[in-house]
Write a protein that holds these residues in place. Structure first.
Motif, mmCIF file in Angstrom:
data_model
loop_
_atom_site.group_PDB
_atom_site.id
_atom_site.type_symbol
_atom_site.label_atom_id
_atom_site.label_comp_id
_atom_site.label_asym_id
_atom_site.label_seq_id
_atom_site.Cartn_x
_atom_site.Cartn_y
_atom_site.Cartn_z
ATOM 1 N N GLY A 215 -5.105 -5.833 -9.668
ATOM 2 C CA GLY A 215 -4.135 -5.640 -8.594
ATOM 3 C C GLY A 215 -3.563 -4.233 -8.552
ATOM 4 O O GLY A 215 -3.182 -3.746 -7.488
ATOM 5 N N LYS A 216 -3.519 -3.585 -9.707
ATOM 6 C CA LYS A 216 -2.986 -2.218 -9.736
ATOM 7 C C LYS A 216 -3.849 -1.279 -8.907
ATOM 8 O O LYS A 216 -3.364 -0.260 -8.417
ATOM 9 C CB LYS A 216 -2.925 -1.716 -11.190
ATOM 10 C CG LYS A 216 -1.864 -2.393 -12.040
ATOM 11 C CD LYS A 216 -1.826 -1.780 -13.421
ATOM 12 C CE LYS A 216 -0.788 -2.454 -14.316
ATOM 13 N NZ LYS A 216 -0.835 -1.936 -15.697
ATOM 14 N N LEU A 217 -5.131 -1.626 -8.794
ATOM 15 C CA LEU A 217 -6.026 -0.785 -7.999
ATOM 16 C C LEU A 217 -5.564 -0.743 -6.545
ATOM 17 O O LEU A 217 -5.658 0.295 -5.884
ATOM 18 C CB LEU A 217 -7.465 -1.305 -8.100
ATOM 19 C CG LEU A 217 -8.054 -1.358 -9.518
ATOM 20 C CD1 LEU A 217 -9.459 -1.929 -9.492
ATOM 21 C CD2 LEU A 217 -8.064 0.030 -10.142
ATOM 22 N N ASP A 218 -5.074 -1.867 -6.054
ATOM 23 C CA ASP A 218 -4.521 -1.909 -4.695
ATOM 24 C C ASP A 218 -3.385 -0.920 -4.545
ATOM 25 O O ASP A 218 -3.270 -0.230 -3.545
ATOM 26 C CB ASP A 218 -3.985 -3.311 -4.371
ATOM 27 C CG ASP A 218 -5.083 -4.245 -3.912
ATOM 28 O OD1 ASP A 218 -6.133 -3.732 -3.482
ATOM 29 O OD2 ASP A 218 -4.881 -5.468 -3.984
ATOM 30 N N VAL A 219 -2.533 -0.887 -5.554
ATOM 31 C CA VAL A 219 -1.374 -0.002 -5.501
ATOM 32 C C VAL A 219 -1.833 1.453 -5.495
ATOM 33 O O VAL A 219 -1.344 2.272 -4.731
ATOM 34 C CB VAL A 219 -0.433 -0.267 -6.685
ATOM 35 C CG1 VAL A 219 0.808 0.600 -6.574
ATOM 36 C CG2 VAL A 219 -0.056 -1.728 -6.744
ATOM 37 N N ILE A 220 -2.790 1.754 -6.363
ATOM 38 C CA ILE A 220 -3.317 3.120 -6.407
ATOM 39 C C ILE A 220 -3.932 3.467 -5.060
ATOM 40 O O ILE A 220 -3.684 4.542 -4.514
ATOM 41 C CB ILE A 220 -4.362 3.261 -7.535
ATOM 42 C CG1 ILE A 220 -3.676 3.098 -8.890
ATOM 43 C CG2 ILE A 220 -5.077 4.598 -7.450
ATOM 44 C CD1 ILE A 220 -4.629 2.988 -10.056
ATOM 45 N N ARG A 221 -4.696 2.538 -4.516
ATOM 46 C CA ARG A 221 -5.359 2.779 -3.244
ATOM 47 C C ARG A 221 -4.350 2.989 -2.118
ATOM 48 O O ARG A 221 -4.648 3.647 -1.127
ATOM 49 C CB ARG A 221 -6.286 1.607 -2.902
ATOM 50 C CG ARG A 221 -7.698 2.082 -2.594
ATOM 51 C CD ARG A 221 -8.580 0.949 -2.146
ATOM 52 N NE ARG A 221 -9.573 0.600 -3.143
ATOM 53 C CZ ARG A 221 -9.565 -0.489 -3.876
ATOM 54 N NH1 ARG A 221 -8.599 -1.366 -3.742
ATOM 55 N NH2 ARG A 221 -10.507 -0.726 -4.749
ATOM 56 N N SER A 222 -3.154 2.437 -2.280
ATOM 57 C CA SER A 222 -2.140 2.592 -1.221
ATOM 58 C C SER A 222 -1.470 3.962 -1.279
ATOM 59 O O SER A 222 -0.666 4.292 -0.424
ATOM 60 C CB SER A 222 -1.095 1.484 -1.339
ATOM 61 O OG SER A 222 -0.224 1.738 -2.418
ATOM 62 N N THR A 223 -1.795 4.760 -2.287
ATOM 63 C CA THR A 223 -1.256 6.123 -2.336
ATOM 64 C C THR A 223 -2.303 7.093 -1.793
ATOM 65 O O THR A 223 -3.448 6.710 -1.556
ATOM 66 C CB THR A 223 -0.884 6.527 -3.777
ATOM 67 O OG1 THR A 223 -2.068 6.621 -4.577
ATOM 68 C CG2 THR A 223 0.044 5.506 -4.408
ATOM 69 N N ALA A 224 -1.891 8.336 -1.624
ATOM 70 C CA ALA A 224 -2.734 9.295 -0.917
ATOM 71 C C ALA A 224 -4.026 9.626 -1.647
ATOM 72 O O ALA A 224 -5.117 9.458 -1.124
ATOM 73 C CB ALA A 224 -1.941 10.562 -0.650
ATOM 74 N N GLY A 225 -3.948 10.115 -2.861
ATOM 75 C CA GLY A 225 -5.139 10.540 -3.570
ATOM 76 C C GLY A 225 -5.698 11.834 -3.003
ATOM 77 O O GLY A 225 -5.099 12.452 -2.125
#
Lengths: 226, 226
Positions: free
Chosen positions: B148-158
């Motif tokens: 689930g943390k991947l979702d959170v990371i994906r929701s940031t810009a990068g």
DNA sequence: ATTACTAGTGAACGAGTAT
DNA sequence: TATACTCGTTCACTAGTAA
């Protein structure tokens, strides 16, 4: 549990609090006009202004009403409300039947270890946990990012170990949560009272340091049943 | 992003969904009368009944209207709505400036490794990440609880790495997130499209397996900046 | 018991406007 | 520019009740 009010804060207020938190109102004052807040809350400037006044009235936010733009910040009570909802979500999404706490083995047997080894506790552990604990606890310093998980664990039932009085000294109740470290059965014990600790005490049938060949500073994953 | 409707679901609906999820409506049908739901939602039986009809109309829940008691369950769309809110809370409470992903080193260089090593990507990595990646990726199988943390990371810009076409073959855009493994700078790369993966690919200036002396099956903590 | 319709009421909202 | 008051409308809620 709740000192002032026992009624849950209305959903519309937590919604506003959440959006304020997302724009940075958790750590410090954040400048946000009622028009801007209205946009994020999908309501008019007038309604957003009213919502701010309501949140102020409920002591969920504080405001610094400057000349140009107001700056608002969540109060501890406001943060607490958000945390409640956050924990509900954790229970929904994170909890299958266990929570894994990541941490580091900490030095010696802490203060808690002395209490836990009292006979009044030990006999109850044996009866309610199904094993006779080794006399001594393993202290694990919980990773900062996992400290919040302790709240979630604490919000579940656990196994109640009653307090008692021995030799004129009173020992409070503790709660035990069955757990596993590297597949070895153990239990996390926490005092019934007290909050916001970042060290957990673990009891086990065996001497964990010896059995698992772990020492101070080593990383461990504690899998707590819930 | 959203196939049918782009408007956020009203707070009162997610509130009801959350409470239904808490009584077990995520995994399976749960028997709950409109009176009972009214009690948990702090509203009348009539309003709870109406709320259920609204949620059905929005395709956020499905119902099995038996003879005695109705049984309701969240739809994938309903779960998705809750997940959105959950991720907002994670951004509020979990994110300081990084997220730690726990996982296990996976075998070989997966399919993704081949793509990532294309020159069209590599030149961009060098320019935008500040290091020339070793040709090959470290694949890490993410712990189930951390997916689930991947979702959170994906929701940031990068850091956006554009797609390109080479030799008539088209390569899609990827997003890179700066990270560290045991204090060594690296980056997690994920395709712009695609969701729900439990393996992440890591690029680094060095050959990570050699440099860190890690191999398949070893546990690693990937600290991703956000 | 249930679920859910209809009718009446009150709260929440936005427009206009004062400050 | 801001914030926030008053006021009219709307709509969400509850009570009563049907099925």
């Amino acid at each position: 549990m709740c000192a002032i009010s026992c009624h849950a804060v209305d959903e519309k207020y937590t919604f506003a609090l959440r959006k304020i938190a997302l724009i940075g109102g958790m750590d410090d004052y954040v400048a946000v006009s009622s028009r801007e807040l209205g946009e994020t809350l999908e309501m008019s400037q007038q309604s957003a202004s009213k919502r701010i006044l309501e949140l102020l009235d409920l002591n969920l936010i504080v405001r610094d009403l400057g000349a140009r733009k107001q700056r608002i910040k969540l109060t501890p009570a406001g943060i607490e409300e958000l945390k409640k909802e956050y924990n509900e979500y954790r229970r929904i999404f994170e909890l299958t039947d266990h929570i894994t706490i990541h941490g580091t083995v900490k030095d010696g047997m802490g203060e808690g270890g002395y209490y836990i080894c009292q006979k009044g506790y030990m006999t109850q552990f044996e009866k309610k946990l199904g094993f006779q604990p080794y006399e001594g606890t393993l202290n694990v310093s919980v990773d900062k990012e996992d400290v919040g998980k302790l709240d979630v664990i604490r919000s579940t039932a656990g196994i109640a170990i009653s307090g008692f009085t021995d030799d004129g000294r009173s020992f409070g109740g503790v709660i035990a949560y069955k757990a596993k470290i590297r597949n070895i059965d153990c239990a996390v014990v926490v005092p019934e009272r007290s909050h916001y600790v970042d060290v957990i005490e673990i009891i086990c049938q065996y001497h964990l340091r010896r059995t698992l060949s772990i020492g101070t500073g080593d990383r461990v994953d504690v899998r707590v049943n819930i």
